[in-house]
Scaffold this motif. Structure first.
Motif, PDB file in Angstrom:
ATOM      1  N   UNK A 132      15.319  -0.624   9.336  1.00 27.36           N
ATOM      2  CA  UNK A 132      14.027  -0.702   8.649  1.00 27.36           C
ATOM      3  C   UNK A 132      12.927  -0.647   9.697  1.00 27.36           C
ATOM      4  N   UNK A 133      12.144   0.419   9.628  1.00 26.68           N
ATOM      5  CA  UNK A 133      11.068   0.600  10.594  1.00 26.68           C
ATOM      6  C   UNK A 133       9.757   0.091  10.004  1.00 26.68           C
ATOM      7  N   UNK A 134       8.762  -0.050  10.832  1.00 28.33           N
ATOM      8  CA  UNK A 134       7.440  -0.466  10.371  1.00 28.33           C
ATOM      9  C   UNK A 134       7.145  -1.902  10.765  1.00 28.33           C
ATOM     10  N   UNK A 135       5.980  -2.361  10.331  1.00 26.15           N
ATOM     11  CA  UNK A 135       5.554  -3.729  10.643  1.00 26.15           C
ATOM     12  C   UNK A 135       5.192  -4.444   9.356  1.00 26.15           C
ATOM     13  N   UNK A 136       4.943  -5.727   9.477  1.00 22.60           N
ATOM     14  CA  UNK A 136       4.540  -6.520   8.323  1.00 22.60           C
ATOM     15  C   UNK A 136       3.057  -6.424   8.035  1.00 22.60           C
ATOM     16  N   UNK A 137       2.339  -5.616   8.800  1.00 21.91           N
ATOM     17  CA  UNK A 137       0.888  -5.506   8.654  1.00 21.91           C
ATOM     18  C   UNK A 137       0.466  -4.376   7.734  1.00 21.91           C
ATOM     19  N   UNK A 138       1.414  -3.650   7.206  1.00 20.14           N
ATOM     20  CA  UNK A 138       1.097  -2.519   6.347  1.00 20.14           C
ATOM     21  C   UNK A 138       2.150  -2.426   5.251  1.00 20.14           C
ATOM     22  N   UNK A 139       1.888  -1.611   4.265  1.00 23.31           N
ATOM     23  CA  UNK A 139       2.871  -1.368   3.226  1.00 23.31           C
ATOM     24  C   UNK A 139       4.085  -0.721   3.869  1.00 23.31           C
ATOM     25  N   UNK A 140       5.218  -1.341   3.709  1.00 26.75           N
ATOM     26  CA  UNK A 140       6.416  -0.864   4.385  1.00 26.75           C
ATOM     27  C   UNK A 140       7.359  -0.241   3.354  1.00 26.75           C
ATOM     28  N   UNK A 141       7.269   1.073   3.202  1.00 31.11           N
ATOM     29  CA  UNK A 141       8.095   1.759   2.221  1.00 31.11           C
ATOM     30  C   UNK A 141       9.560   1.771   2.640  1.00 31.11           C
ATOM     31  N   UNK A 142       9.850   1.715   3.925  1.00 33.26           N
ATOM     32  CA  UNK A 142      11.237   1.658   4.376  1.00 33.26           C
ATOM     33  C   UNK A 142      11.900   0.374   3.903  1.00 33.26           C
ATOM     34  N   UNK A 143      11.179  -0.727   3.977  1.00 39.60           N
ATOM     35  CA  UNK A 143      11.701  -2.007   3.503  1.00 39.60           C
ATOM     36  C   UNK A 143      11.917  -1.966   1.995  1.00 39.60           C
ATOM     37  N   UNK A 144      10.959  -1.391   1.285  1.00 39.78           N
ATOM     38  CA  UNK A 144      11.074  -1.267  -0.168  1.00 39.78           C
ATOM     39  C   UNK A 144      12.303  -0.439  -0.545  1.00 39.78           C
ATOM     40  N   UNK A 145      12.525   0.681   0.121  1.00 40.19           N
ATOM     41  CA  UNK A 145      13.666   1.553  -0.168  1.00 40.19           C
ATOM     42  C   UNK A 145      14.980   0.861   0.188  1.00 40.19           C
ATOM     43  N   UNK A 146      15.010   0.128   1.285  1.00 41.91           N
ATOM     44  CA  UNK A 146      16.229  -0.567   1.693  1.00 41.91           C
ATOM     45  C   UNK A 146      16.624  -1.613   0.648  1.00 41.91           C
TER      46      UNK A 146
END
Length: 70
Positions: free
Chosen positions: A28-42
């Protein structure tokens, strides 16, 4: 679609390893400071629970149902 007791049991035996492989390899890439679509998809990806429930349900029904033949 045709299914057999042997095939359903075989699939049920494979699901735990597939689930473990998914959670071991998920990235899961990205940070907690923005909308994280990778986290949502995971969070939506592990459909192994649904597949497992469908196999268990199909094992409990020996009759044909709709387009599924046993």
């Amino acid at each position: 679609m045709a299914r057999s007791e042997e095939g359903l049991k075989s699939n049920l035996a494979k699901i735990p390893a597939l689930r473990e492989e998914f959670w071991h390899n998920v990235n899961i890439i990205g940070t907690g400071e923005e909308l994280n679509q990778s986290l949502e998809k995971a969070g939506r990806s592990p459909t192994s629970e649904l597949g497992e429930l469908m196999c268990i349900d199909a094992l409990q029904r020996a009759e044909s149902c709709g387009g599924h033949f046993r």
